[in-house]
Design a protein around this motif. Sequence first.
Motif, short mmCIF file in Angstrom:
data_model
loop_
_atom_site.label_atom_id
_atom_site.label_comp_id
_atom_site.label_asym_id
_atom_site.label_seq_id
_atom_site.Cartn_x
_atom_site.Cartn_y
_atom_site.Cartn_z
N GLY C 106 0.82 -1.20 0.00
CA GLY C 106 0.00 0.00 0.00
C GLY C 106 0.86 1.25 0.00
O GLY C 106 0.59 2.22 -0.72
N ALA C 107 1.94 1.21 0.81
CA ALA C 107 2.82 2.37 0.88
C ALA C 107 3.39 2.69 -0.50
O ALA C 107 3.47 3.86 -0.90
N MET C 132 -4.03 11.50 -2.68
CA MET C 132 -4.94 10.58 -2.00
C MET C 132 -5.88 9.92 -3.01
O MET C 132 -6.10 8.71 -2.98
N ALA C 133 -6.44 10.74 -3.91
CA ALA C 133 -7.42 10.22 -4.86
C ALA C 133 -6.75 9.23 -5.82
O ALA C 133 -7.31 8.16 -6.11
N LEU C 134 -5.55 9.58 -6.30
CA LEU C 134 -4.87 8.70 -7.24
C LEU C 134 -4.44 7.39 -6.57
O LEU C 134 -4.47 6.33 -7.20
N ALA C 135 -4.04 7.48 -5.32
CA ALA C 135 -3.57 6.28 -4.62
C ALA C 135 -4.69 5.27 -4.45
O ALA C 135 -4.45 4.06 -4.42
N ILE C 138 -5.06 2.55 -7.27
CA ILE C 138 -3.86 1.71 -7.30
C ILE C 138 -3.86 0.77 -6.10
O ILE C 138 -3.62 -0.43 -6.21
N ALA C 139 -4.17 1.35 -4.93
CA ALA C 139 -4.16 0.54 -3.70
C ALA C 139 -5.25 -0.52 -3.73
O ALA C 139 -5.05 -1.63 -3.22
N ILE C 140 -6.39 -0.19 -4.31
CA ILE C 140 -7.47 -1.19 -4.36
C ILE C 140 -7.01 -2.40 -5.19
O ILE C 140 -7.19 -3.56 -4.78
N ILE C 141 -6.40 -2.12 -6.32
CA ILE C 141 -5.92 -3.23 -7.16
C ILE C 141 -4.86 -4.04 -6.41
O ILE C 141 -4.93 -5.27 -6.35
N LEU C 345 -5.68 2.15 3.27
CA LEU C 345 -5.31 2.97 4.43
C LEU C 345 -3.80 3.16 4.49
O LEU C 345 -3.30 4.23 4.81
N ALA C 346 -3.06 2.10 4.14
CA ALA C 346 -1.60 2.20 4.16
C ALA C 346 -1.12 3.21 3.13
O ALA C 346 -0.21 4.00 3.38
N ALA C 347 -1.75 3.18 1.96
CA ALA C 347 -1.37 4.13 0.91
C ALA C 347 -1.59 5.56 1.39
O ALA C 347 -0.72 6.43 1.26
#
Lengths: 531, 345, 469
Positions: C106-107, C132-135, C138-141, C345-347
């Motif tokens: 996530g980070a 935040m929005a862009l992450a 990516i983080a969901i995938i 959340l980590a992202a």
Amino acid sequence: MSDDILRFKNVSKAYGDHYVLKGINMEVRPGEIHALIGENGAGKSTLMNILFGMPVIHETGGFEGTVEIGGEDAKIMTPHDAMTKGIGMVHQEFMLLPGFTIAENIKLNREITKPSLMSKLFGKRLESLRVTDMNSDARKALDTMEMDIAEYTMVAGLPVGHMQFVEIAREIDKTGIRFLVFDEPTAVLTESETKNLLAAIKRLAAKGIGIVFISHRLDEIIEVSDRVTILRDGEWVATEETKNITAAEIARLMVGRALSIEREEGGREISDEVMLEVKNLRVKMPGEEVKGVDLKVRRGEIVGIGGLAGQGKLGIANGIMGLYPADGKVVFKGQELKFNDPKGAIKAGLAFVCEDRKGVGLLLNSPIDLNIAFTALQTEDKFLKSFGPFKISDQKAIRAHADEMIKELDIRCTSAAQNAGALSGGNQQKVCVARALTQEPELLLVSEPTRGIDIGAKKLILDLLRQLSEEKGMTIIMTSSELAELRSICDRVLIVCEGKVAGELAPTASDAEYGLMMSGSRVSKNEGGED
Amino acid sequence: MKKIVERIGIPTLAVTAMLVIVLITAAIQGQSLQTLFSDMLNRAGMNGLLVLAMVPAIKSGTGPNFALPIGIEGGLFALVCCMQMDLGGWKLMICSIALAIVLCTLMGYAYGKLMNCVKGAEMTIATYTGFSIVAFFNILWLVLPFSNRKMGWMLGTGLRETIQLDSFEAGGLISNLLAFQVGKITVPTGMLLLLGICCVLVSYFFKTKAGLAIYAGGVNPQFALAAGLNVDRGRILANILSTVLAGIGIIVYSQGYGYAQLYNGPMMMSFPAVAAVLIGGATAAKANCMNVVLGVFIFQGLMTAAMPVANQLFAGTDLSDIMRQIIQNGVILYALTQVKKGGDR
Amino acid sequence: MSIVHFAGASGDRAKRDAQVAAGQQLPGVHAPGKPKFDWKNWLLDNIVTLIFWVFIILGFVLAEGVTINWFLTELCNRIYRNAFLVLALIIPVVAGLGLNFGIVVGAMAGQLAVVFVRYHDIGGFGGFMLCMALALPIAIICGWLTGTLYNKTRGQEMIASLIVGYFGNGVYMFIVLFLIGAVIPVQAGHPMLLPGDVGLRMTVDMGTIKYALEDLVKVPFAPFMVVCGALFFLYLIWNQFFRKLKPGQERMNKLKFIVYAALSLAVAVIFLVADITDSALTMVRKVPLGTVAVIVLLAVFTKWIMTTKLGQDFRSCGQNQHIAESNGINVDRTRIVATIISTVLAAWGMIIYLQNIGTLNVYTAHTQIGFFAVAAVLVGGASVSKATVSQALMGTILFQSMFILSPEIGQAVFGQAILGEYFRTFMVYGVIGLALGLYVWKANKQSKLRLDDPEDPMDKTVAEVVSGK
């Protein structure tokens, strides 16, 4: 009311070519307590799996015949279908989460929720729980059972009896429950808990719920049921009004075999020397707990240990061999054996052919010869040769011995180098016996020697045991779920029920005697206060 | 076809295919294949014993030894102690190996005891034990009163990050023993011989009474128990063996590399070793010496060959190290998905 | 667990209700009588936390150069930076996945978002929100992929999550070092790129994203603490004396209440006095309300989600996957959802972390995140199967205190700050190893068969789950 009857019509089920259920007809009326009884493997659980549309049925080609509710084909394909049709089950093992309250368990995956802003945005799973409503529903279900424990108590730490009631309450709480199956509900309960449960079952029936009551305890069946259906070897044997039948009659029907028992007498000498004496043996073997067994075996005898699954018969041999925590006293040839010391037991001259052939009995991915030699190599330093300062296994000696055993026991394999896992069940069993014989034991403990073996191989194994006894004077303790087997080769048969020896029978005793003893009838009559 | 793939194993096939591709690319690029092969042999020899350390651990049922740094630190400590006494050349090699065996036996015993306490989660705990040991030795390197100037910092106290073995006349000592050349390919006979001997010894060990007992306890603890064996003792013995092999392995590695890497050098060393044995066809529950030899040559070979090839293709991108990370950890993850049942919990 | 006979349906209901109302346990439900305090077990359960307390107290005694206002400034800063990341660990623990070292993945998702935003030189609060929005996607995938992996490595999730972090690191390196420039077209000579226009430089300056969240609203430290202390005190009073109890709830233990109340009151008074007398305590850096609000929001969110159907499913799966499954809960999906939430959340946590630091170390910033967060939550008293918001926050405070003090102790005692740094690395790994090891050891000890244990139906289910029935 007649249109609400649950009916099995001509139900059969085969796994591959092997029929485990053959043309079962059975009906359960609303408000009736219908007992279902049979030995292990009689088909009770398969029948119930069909009723609940379990995947194990439908993934193996479904079943023949129909299950009807109210005269219509119920078409139950999944456990969910069964639930919507109003069929519930109280499992033998508890399906409760210890960290949840009683109410949370009753409402597990049927929680009452209310929509919130988040749930409208992100989906139904974000709806909030309505704890108060869940608690009050749970309260209602508990009240139906007349159970006065607070619904917000954690399940962890509840007495077993309470857990059983929570399980039942969960089924009652499901809307429109019409039929409820109890699978050995009293197996883990104490006497007073059992009484409460049976009373509760009667109350439920009085509310019009049809009940299938699976139990091996004849006394309970006589006490609580309206009708009783007996299955044997996947076949329907009888359905009777309970008031018109006696426990002895049920027991006879349950055990009786169409096949006559072949028995050859003679050819053996049994001395008076007591070889093994077991006193007040207790064994903590999960699912097969032994709670105080006394036993004497004389040199040259074949002693059978029988009983239903889960009653503790398997625990005895395992306990003597030191494989599970045990206490009491075991004296072998005048010397007391230590517990939890398998090596000591083996060195003293005991050998064990385990009931779990594939799990405990064999190294499946190792060759036959190593399997045969292993225990003797480890405990008696056989088959070793020097290699510098070290001793390594003597492959030649191992192979030679294996070849000899293969010939002697007629193990069908391509060679002694074949992996044990590649053999058929019967031949695997022979490998296990061969390993035990390699230890050159004085007492052989054999558990479930014919489990999962086809009929031809069964006879070979039994003949082999008898041969050992007759030709080598081997003393044998044979544990088996198959009464017919025990009765065909044993000199006497002990029946284990609820962790204790219920009694001893001659191989020639009647079916009814065996049936009654296995069902613990006598136990509960003579020792009523046991808990 | 599918059967063949299953039999050999996806990781083995995939990584071998990559090695072939890399070698072909190298040939097209006009790189000296002979130099490449020399390097590959050398790297494989250096890592061989570290990979072999996986075999006893896997066979005993504790799974791949992610706590390899324990043995490595034991070996390094032995090496550094002998350096402190200013031993040089073969004296240094033999004394440090002997001391490493003693130290690693003690450490392996403690580690084996620990593994018996945490059955079911061995791999996770082993990893953190390994990390902790490295951090602990970092402190030791700094505070212990080592005084030999050849291994201290120019200023201040404590040992250097890397200690040159050449200053003890021990660089490449084992590698160059009996080394010979075939064309331009240099064969590090001493190192390969040592690996071979150790492989044979380990194989023989698993034919002895104790070795068979460990094997049985690993594949089927219930069976071993029923045969009257002490499974826990077997696991301890196997982990001692694994730790000792790691200790000797790092000394061999250091002399091949020319430097002893202290501090965080050993931290991540278990992962390539685990990956290599898996690539050689082992699983988290099954391994033999064949897997070691095959795996170390394929994996280390690939890593060695990929570096010049990638550098020529994309200068300055360090692509081969990225590839190492992806392959190494991908292979371990694949092996984890093949672990049956899993705890329980 | 004590099994006492079921008192029976004939029991006197009124009597039982009275007992419940009086706060007593039901007879037969728990062992009767006052249980003797078990020091040994308590020590074993809290050993990790205790080690840290001892270390910190020792630190204050030994390290003389540490002033309280410097310490508090450092500590608070580190809490603003790390608390969000630590909180990201809670949901997977509840859902039975154990400690998710995979938050590293996530980070890295967060860092990719930062790289994109900084490449286009977007700054300020807008740039922060864009990160935040862009992450998020990516983080969901990434979360979905790791979650799927965890389902395939059931029972080995923790080692898998560690390795997946390393694996992800390889992929991430491939992206930032090679794909950017070689495959993804970039503007030649962009200052973020390495010479040759392939791959990113070591560091990316956060530009005006630095402190984007911190600088929104700031209040002086001392008054903030006065308000916090006072509010918490009032809450305690309300909770203890005025709140209407729901069935099954209990008041706080009296001793605990007194200690808490005294502490919160003391904090309020001390800082009030400090503020009036203008003592050193007022020198602590101002409080960034924005960051504090985000952390509080996440804490509330975590607590809230446990009251939803989804949270209930997390808890079911966490306790027993087999039972959850047989009651119709889609266990695999639930576990994936938990992993996705944790990864997202980590992202976000990483972005908050970076805006506090001010520069992004492209190749190293994320590598230690997993260890530090896990160590922190364990120090707070959490375990593989249980973690709460307060444990995460408490753990962050303790862990970061150790982090600040280690080099100081190293300096004071050995004259070498580097020693302190090695020591704190040892503490990080040691704590994780020790806490996990103790957990498994205790679990193994409990599941060991003992002759005189009463038959425990719960054990039975567990045993059956393990044997794969």
